[in-house]
Design an enzyme around this catalytic site. Structure first.
Site, short mmCIF file in Angstrom:
data_model
loop_
_atom_site.label_atom_id
_atom_site.label_comp_id
_atom_site.label_asym_id
_atom_site.label_seq_id
_atom_site.Cartn_x
_atom_site.Cartn_y
_atom_site.Cartn_z
N GLY A 92 12.88 84.22 -4.04
CA GLY A 92 12.95 85.53 -3.39
C GLY A 92 12.65 86.65 -4.36
O GLY A 92 12.69 86.47 -5.58
N GLY A 103 13.06 91.18 -4.48
CA GLY A 103 13.46 92.41 -3.81
C GLY A 103 13.28 93.60 -4.71
O GLY A 103 12.66 93.52 -5.77
N ARG A 104 13.84 94.73 -4.29
CA ARG A 104 13.67 95.96 -5.06
C ARG A 104 14.45 95.94 -6.38
O ARG A 104 14.14 96.69 -7.30
CB ARG A 104 14.14 97.15 -4.21
CG ARG A 104 15.58 97.06 -3.76
CD ARG A 104 15.94 98.19 -2.81
NE ARG A 104 17.28 98.02 -2.26
CZ ARG A 104 17.84 98.84 -1.40
NH1 ARG A 104 17.16 99.90 -0.99
NH2 ARG A 104 19.05 98.63 -0.94
N TYR A 105 15.45 95.06 -6.47
CA TYR A 105 16.27 94.97 -7.67
C TYR A 105 15.68 94.01 -8.71
O TYR A 105 15.92 94.13 -9.89
CB TYR A 105 17.68 94.50 -7.31
CG TYR A 105 17.67 93.20 -6.54
CD1 TYR A 105 17.57 91.98 -7.20
CD2 TYR A 105 17.72 93.18 -5.15
CE1 TYR A 105 17.51 90.79 -6.51
CE2 TYR A 105 17.67 91.99 -4.45
CZ TYR A 105 17.57 90.80 -5.14
OH TYR A 105 17.50 89.62 -4.45
N GLY A 106 14.91 92.99 -8.24
CA GLY A 106 14.41 91.97 -9.14
C GLY A 106 13.98 90.71 -8.39
O GLY A 106 13.46 90.79 -7.27
N LYS A 147 19.79 85.39 -10.25
CA LYS A 147 19.27 86.70 -9.86
C LYS A 147 18.85 87.41 -11.14
O LYS A 147 19.69 87.73 -11.99
CB LYS A 147 20.35 87.49 -9.12
CG LYS A 147 19.87 88.68 -8.33
CD LYS A 147 21.05 89.23 -7.52
CE LYS A 147 20.66 90.46 -6.72
NZ LYS A 147 21.81 90.99 -5.94
N ASP A 151 26.19 98.23 1.49
CA ASP A 151 24.81 97.83 1.79
C ASP A 151 24.81 96.54 2.62
O ASP A 151 24.04 95.62 2.35
CB ASP A 151 24.02 97.64 0.50
CG ASP A 151 22.51 97.57 0.74
OD1 ASP A 151 22.06 98.04 1.81
OD2 ASP A 151 21.78 97.05 -0.12
#
Length: 532
Positions: A241, A243-246, A261, A362
């Site tokens: 996966g 996303g905007r974080y990593g 992550k 969130d």
């Protein structure tokens, strides 16, 4: 290095001397003589041989610009040559001068070759006053090559060569030093890794380590040294996966699958906050994503922020609902387990090793994972806030990141939420949870009918809605996601509809608490004889 500096100083001295010689005018090169008479000419004595210049007859030459101090009527006497010279200065103006040239070096001076940086022409003759009528002309302008043989360009070339050599020397020294440091760090890292591997006994599983830390530790997770050891020994397998974080990777530690992550370096605040929340005392819960370790890996040139958790191969609730349908039992199991996790987050546990109340901030279907047994666990706590009841303070993370606009409560969208109080954050979570229940209910089959998966407000706002888009729909028009008529004909979906409607109420005070949602769903689970 001292030798290099000495060489540069010597080069500077040479350049100064060269420039001094180049700067001399023609008066120092074309030496005229004073007035002499024929009787001044030397006569050979018996047995004596005179030099060639002493046997030559003297000439009378016209002088202009190069006259000796004792010149009479612009004339001078020499045993060499009469000359006339035309020169062009830096401003492009020409000057015609003439005079007497000594015998010494006269042949060389009369053959003076033009230079690229100084245009001039000299003509010589050997009869009385012959130079009065000489009219030398300037040579044509020639754009010569860069290396024209002149001393000035030679000096420039030498200077450039010295600079290049110095740069190469400095660069080589820097690279060599950096290489040695890298080798040293790598060796130290490998030694540490070997020591850390010996720290965790062979055969110890992650479950064993976590159980030991809960029974004998502080309840805030594994010791930091153990976390760093695990992080170093992780083998990355494949990316699952982004996303905007990593990025999220599936990795392995001693054969056990884990989720890694990897945060972007710009998301360090999110990494730090999520690590801090996960390591909160008594945070571990079966419906909260299981935290294993966190570490910062890297050298001086790169850094990676690792957060290692349990791996759930079914992925997020969002991914699961897109490809799977639910019956009423599966729906209630998902909803109830998610409510249990949210209730644990929101609940403060009192005691010497208590747990603060935590709001997620969130909540969405992408931040809820599906376990093998069909239950949920809540993940992504990078925006979470904590409440300290002893000081009555809300611990808000120093993070520029904000929640997902599609799931934001009305009070967040219209900025009426009181940021200094904790309860509003709790109620905003409940609104988001109501939307998640709606996503689940759409995929529940009743009477052979089921809706395709959609995000909340899919038919009211764009795929990436702005604050203005969501504010218009949620706050101004007070709309909520559409509900199918079939829900009212099914007892379970009818109860779920009532529950979600009380979750997404416009007034935060009218919304249910997480504990009330949990208890309501528990009754429904019991009535349906669902095995949790």
């Amino acid at each position: 290095m001292t030798q290099l500096y000495t060489y540069i100083r010597l080069l500077g001295a040479c350049l100064f001397i060269i420039s001094h010689v180049q700067g001399q005018n023609l008066d120092s090169m074309l030496h005229g003589t004073g007035m002499k008479s024929d009787v001044d000419q030397k006569k050979p004595e018996n047995g004596v041989t005179l030099a060639p210049e002493d046997t030559l007859p003297f000439l009378k030459c016209y002088c202009s610009g190069h006259c000796p101090d004792d010149a009479i009527n612009n004339t001078c006497i020499t045993n060499g040559h009469c000359f006339a010279i035309i020169e062009e200065d830096d401003q492009g103006e020409t000057t015609l001068t003439s005079g007497c040239m000594k015998y010494e070096g006269s042949d060389f001076q009369c053959k003076d070759s033009p230079k690229a940086q100084l245009r001039r022409t000299i003509e010589c003759c050997r009869t009385n006053l012959c130079n009065q009528y000489l009219q030398p002309t300037l040579p044509p302008v020639v754009i010569g090559p860069f290396f024209d043989g002149s001393v000035r360009w030679l000096a420039v070339l030498i200077s450039m060569a010295v600079c290049i050599v110095a740069m190469i020397v400095f660069s080589s020294c820097f690279c060599y030093k950096h290489y040695c440091k890298s080798i040293s760090s790598r060796g130290r890292y490998n030694r540490d890794l070997e020591q850390d591997e010996a720290f965790i006994p062979v055969g110890e599983s992650l479950k064993d380590l976590i159980d030991q830390s809960q029974s004998s530790g502080s309840g805030s997770g594994l010791p930091l040294l153990v976390q760093r050891t695990i992080a170093k020994q992780i083998q990355m397998v494949r990316q699952v996966g982004k996303g905007r974080y990593g990025e999220v990777w599936m990795g392995k530690w001693r054969g056990e699958k884990v989720a890694v992550k990897v945060f972007f370096t710009t998301e360090e605040a999110s990494w730090f906050r999520e690590t801090e929340i996960y390591q909160t005392v008594l945070m571990r819960h079966e419906n909260i994503l299981g935290f294993i370790a966190a570490d910062i890996k890297g050298t001086g040139s790169w850094t990676q922020l690792y957060l290692i958790t349990d791996y759930h191969e079914n992925g997020s609730l969002y991914d699961f609902l897109k490809c799977a349908t639910l019956d009423t039992r599966a729906l209630l199991k998902l909803a109830y387990s998610a409510a249990c996790g949210l209730c644990h987050l929101h609940t403060e546990i009192y005691g010497t090793q208590g747990k603060p109340a935590i709001a997620h901030r969130d909540l969405k279907s992408k931040n809820i994972l599906i376990k093998k047994n069909g239950s949920c666990c809540i993940a992504d706590l990078g925006l979470a806030v904590k409440f300290n009841s002893d000081t009555n303070e809300v611990d808000i993370p120093l993070n520029t990141r904000v929640g997902t606009r599609r799931y934001m409560a009305p009070e967040v969208l219209d900025e009426s939420l009181s940021k200094n109080h904790f309860q509003p954050y709790i109620m905003a979570d409940i609104y988001s949870f109501g939307l998640i229940i709606w996503e689940m209910a759409r995929r529940c089959i009743t009477g052979g009918i089921v809706e395709e998966y959609q995000l909340p407000y899919y038919n009211m706002v764009p795929s990436d809605p702005s604050y203005e888009d969501m504010r218009e729909v949620v706050c101004v028009k007070r709309l909520r996601p559409i509900v199918s008529n079939r829900w009212n004909s099914d007892e379970c979906l009818r109860a779920v509809l009532k529950l979600m409607s009380e979750c997404w109420a416009h007034n935060p005070a009218s919304r249910l608490t997480a504990l009330r949602i949990k208890k309501t769903l528990a009754k429904m689970v019991e009535s349906q004889d669902v095995k949790i």
